[in-house]
Design a protein around this motif. Sequence first.
Motif, PDB file in Angstrom:
ATOM      1  N   GLY A  78      18.700  -6.676  58.682  1.00  0.00           N
ATOM      2  CA  GLY A  78      19.316  -7.400  59.004  1.00  0.00           C
ATOM      3  C   GLY A  78      19.349  -8.915  57.976  1.00  0.00           C
ATOM      4  N   PHE A  79      18.415  -9.189  57.651  1.00  0.00           N
ATOM      5  CA  PHE A  79      18.035 -10.639  56.982  1.00  0.00           C
ATOM      6  C   PHE A  79      18.928 -10.905  55.473  1.00  0.00           C
ATOM      7  CE2 PHE A  79      15.116 -11.092  60.208  1.00  0.00           C
ATOM      8  CZ  PHE A  79      16.169 -11.697  61.304  1.00  0.00           C
ATOM      9  N   SER A  80      19.078 -11.495  54.913  1.00  0.00           N
ATOM     10  CA  SER A  80      19.427 -11.524  53.364  1.00  0.00           C
ATOM     11  C   SER A  80      18.533 -12.705  52.921  1.00  0.00           C
ATOM     12  CB  SER A  80      20.930 -12.534  53.312  1.00  0.00           C
ATOM     13  OG  SER A  80      20.500 -13.916  53.618  1.00  0.00           O
ATOM     14  N   VAL A  81      18.680 -12.046  51.712  1.00  0.00           N
ATOM     15  CA  VAL A  81      17.207 -12.297  50.623  1.00  0.00           C
ATOM     16  C   VAL A  81      17.751 -13.578  49.614  1.00  0.00           C
ATOM     17  CG1 VAL A  81      16.122 -11.590  48.791  1.00  0.00           C
ATOM     18  CG2 VAL A  81      16.273  -9.960  50.638  1.00  0.00           C
ATOM     19  N   VAL A  82      16.773 -14.259  48.882  1.00  0.00           N
ATOM     20  CA  VAL A  82      17.433 -15.179  48.318  1.00  0.00           C
ATOM     21  C   VAL A  82      16.933 -14.811  47.251  1.00  0.00           C
ATOM     22  CG1 VAL A  82      16.334 -17.829  47.979  1.00  0.00           C
ATOM     23  CG2 VAL A  82      16.578 -17.780  50.407  1.00  0.00           C
ATOM     24  N   GLU A  83      17.512 -14.935  46.119  1.00  0.00           N
ATOM     25  CA  GLU A  83      17.921 -14.679  44.626  1.00  0.00           C
ATOM     26  C   GLU A  83      17.104 -16.363  43.600  1.00  0.00           C
ATOM     27  OE1 GLU A  83      20.727 -12.152  43.566  1.00  0.00           O
ATOM     28  OE2 GLU A  83      20.174 -10.904  44.843  1.00  0.00           O
ATOM     29  N   GLU A  84      17.950 -17.607  44.315  1.00  0.00           N
ATOM     30  CA  GLU A  84      17.774 -18.247  42.807  1.00  0.00           C
ATOM     31  C   GLU A  84      15.685 -18.437  42.975  1.00  0.00           C
ATOM     32  OE1 GLU A  84      19.463 -18.424  45.868  1.00  0.00           O
ATOM     33  OE2 GLU A  84      21.370 -19.777  45.169  1.00  0.00           O
ATOM     34  N   TYR A  85      14.928 -17.629  43.871  1.00  0.00           N
ATOM     35  CA  TYR A  85      13.853 -18.808  44.040  1.00  0.00           C
ATOM     36  C   TYR A  85      12.945 -17.671  44.288  1.00  0.00           C
ATOM     37  CZ  TYR A  85      16.337 -23.414  44.580  1.00  0.00           C
ATOM     38  OH  TYR A  85      16.858 -24.384  44.423  1.00  0.00           O
ATOM     39  N   THR A  86      11.519 -17.266  43.947  1.00  0.00           N
ATOM     40  CA  THR A  86      10.860 -16.030  43.513  1.00  0.00           C
ATOM     41  C   THR A  86       9.322 -16.550  43.471  1.00  0.00           C
ATOM     42  OG1 THR A  86      10.325 -16.325  40.712  1.00  0.00           O
ATOM     43  CG2 THR A  86      12.537 -15.455  41.687  1.00  0.00           C
ATOM     44  N   GLY A  87       8.412 -15.383  43.638  1.00  0.00           N
ATOM     45  CA  GLY A  87       7.131 -15.547  43.345  1.00  0.00           C
ATOM     46  C   GLY A  87       6.820 -15.874  41.610  1.00  0.00           C
ATOM     47  N   HIS A  88       5.433 -15.915  41.380  1.00  0.00           N
ATOM     48  CA  HIS A  88       5.256 -15.964  40.220  1.00  0.00           C
ATOM     49  C   HIS A  88       3.745 -15.445  39.502  1.00  0.00           C
ATOM     50  CE1 HIS A  88       2.805 -19.282  41.933  1.00  0.00           C
ATOM     51  NE2 HIS A  88       3.683 -19.529  43.163  1.00  0.00           N
ATOM     52  N   ALA A  89       3.904 -15.157  38.549  1.00  0.00           N
ATOM     53  CA  ALA A  89       2.001 -14.905  38.009  1.00  0.00           C
ATOM     54  C   ALA A  89       1.034 -16.604  38.500  1.00  0.00           C
ATOM     55  CB  ALA A  89       1.913 -14.515  36.635  1.00  0.00           C
ATOM     56  N   ILE A  90       0.533 -16.089  38.418  1.00  0.00           N
ATOM     57  CA  ILE A  90      -1.077 -16.902  38.555  1.00  0.00           C
ATOM     58  C   ILE A  90      -2.248 -17.094  37.987  1.00  0.00           C
ATOM     59  CG2 ILE A  90      -1.548 -16.447  41.728  1.00  0.00           C
ATOM     60  CD1 ILE A  90      -1.162 -19.646  42.296  1.00  0.00           C
ATOM     61  N   TYR A 142      -0.585 -12.665  40.847  1.00  0.00           N
ATOM     62  CA  TYR A 142       0.324 -13.182  41.847  1.00  0.00           C
ATOM     63  C   TYR A 142       0.721 -13.666  43.289  1.00  0.00           C
ATOM     64  CZ  TYR A 142       1.675  -9.390  37.867  1.00  0.00           C
ATOM     65  OH  TYR A 142       1.958  -9.143  36.634  1.00  0.00           O
ATOM     66  N   ALA A 143       1.907 -14.295  42.556  1.00  0.00           N
ATOM     67  CA  ALA A 143       1.640 -15.091  43.977  1.00  0.00           C
ATOM     68  C   ALA A 143       3.246 -14.328  44.685  1.00  0.00           C
ATOM     69  CB  ALA A 143       2.513 -16.428  44.333  1.00  0.00           C
ATOM     70  N   ILE A 144       3.493 -13.581  45.643  1.00  0.00           N
ATOM     71  CA  ILE A 144       4.660 -12.962  46.219  1.00  0.00           C
ATOM     72  C   ILE A 144       4.990 -14.303  47.545  1.00  0.00           C
ATOM     73  CG2 ILE A 144       5.098 -11.665  47.189  1.00  0.00           C
ATOM     74  CD1 ILE A 144       3.385  -9.090  46.210  1.00  0.00           C
ATOM     75  N   GLU A 145       6.324 -14.015  47.529  1.00  0.00           N
ATOM     76  CA  GLU A 145       6.908 -15.302  48.426  1.00  0.00           C
ATOM     77  C   GLU A 145       8.414 -14.821  48.985  1.00  0.00           C
ATOM     78  OE1 GLU A 145       6.992 -19.660  47.386  1.00  0.00           O
ATOM     79  OE2 GLU A 145       6.210 -18.774  45.206  1.00  0.00           O
ATOM     80  N   PRO A 146       8.213 -14.007  49.856  1.00  0.00           N
ATOM     81  CA  PRO A 146       9.613 -13.390  50.473  1.00  0.00           C
ATOM     82  C   PRO A 146      10.609 -14.953  50.791  1.00  0.00           C
ATOM     83  CG  PRO A 146       7.863 -12.061  51.124  1.00  0.00           C
ATOM     84  CD  PRO A 146       7.277 -13.192  50.403  1.00  0.00           C
ATOM     85  N   MET A 147      11.392 -15.564  50.961  1.00  0.00           N
ATOM     86  CA  MET A 147      11.501 -15.533  51.796  1.00  0.00           C
ATOM     87  C   MET A 147      13.926 -15.531  52.099  1.00  0.00           C
ATOM     88  SD  MET A 147      12.147 -18.814  48.059  1.00  0.00           S
ATOM     89  CE  MET A 147      10.620 -18.188  47.540  1.00  0.00           C
ATOM     90  N   PHE A 148      13.360 -15.271  53.730  1.00  0.00           N
ATOM     91  CA  PHE A 148      14.509 -14.703  54.003  1.00  0.00           C
ATOM     92  C   PHE A 148      15.198 -15.479  55.119  1.00  0.00           C
ATOM     93  CE2 PHE A 148      12.013 -10.869  54.659  1.00  0.00           C
ATOM     94  CZ  PHE A 148      12.035 -10.182  53.211  1.00  0.00           C
ATOM     95  N   CYS A 149      16.670 -15.275  54.739  1.00  0.00           N
ATOM     96  CA  CYS A 149      17.723 -15.816  56.054  1.00  0.00           C
ATOM     97  C   CYS A 149      18.929 -15.230  56.743  1.00  0.00           C
ATOM     98  CB  CYS A 149      18.549 -16.725  54.547  1.00  0.00           C
ATOM     99  SG  CYS A 149      18.474 -17.479  53.682  1.00  0.00           S
TER     100      CYS A 149
END
Length: 236
Positions: free
Chosen positions: A146-158, A186-193
């Motif tokens: 039931g949470f929303s996913v931020v799309e403008e910011y992401t993880g990345h290769a590192i 990779y850096a995986i970084e979920p951001m939920f609202c």
Amino acid sequence: MRRAGRVVAEMLDRISAAVRPGVTTAELDAVGRAVLADRGATSNFLGYHGFPAVICASPNEVIVHGIPGPRVLEEGDIISIDCGAIVDGWHGDAAVTVGVGTIDAESRRLIDTAEAALAAGIAELVDGGRLGNVGEAVQRVGESAGFSVVEEYTGHAIGQAMHESPAVPNFGRRGSGAKLKVGNAYAIEPMFCAGSAETRTLTDNWTVVTLDGRRAAHVEHSIAITDDGPEILTLP
Ligand code: MG
Ligand code: MG
């Protein structure tokens, strides 16, 4: 990268232990600086496009990129701590979201869901997989709670830089995106609202907040793809 990752893990452990009502986010940054100095590591955050600290400190409605300063943490707040380290030219990057004292049930569930999504994304980091599988897994765990996913910011290769290509979105389609190979990291970084995932950047040009002022959680690990599957580098 294992050595850099262990420094990042130690920073997050020591900073998390220092989180309590009454502490300022600048004091948490000082804890991070002390760990870097103890370990002879350097910061990949300090000076990054002019960023003035070794951690990002992002309380409550701040999603990411909060600048440490005089803000005093209060009982019931949540705070994302994001930090990194460089050892011998190799980078680590990770984040946790922790509660300040006792937190409400929705905040607890928001953090637990972000951690579950991170674990689901990590499980997709296998030789021959696709980057879209990671995003799909993260998105599915977040949205099904039931949470929303931020799309403008992401993880990345590192690797020898903190932010390498490709980006690792927290949404996606299975079978799409870059092909995953042993040796990639990779850096995986979920951001939920808790509410809407619409964002706004404050006039300091760093601090990203939720437009509706509701809370967000952000967690991250740096992970290498090995012959034995994903290896989380940013663990103690
Ligand atoms: Mg980070
Ligand atoms: Mg990162």
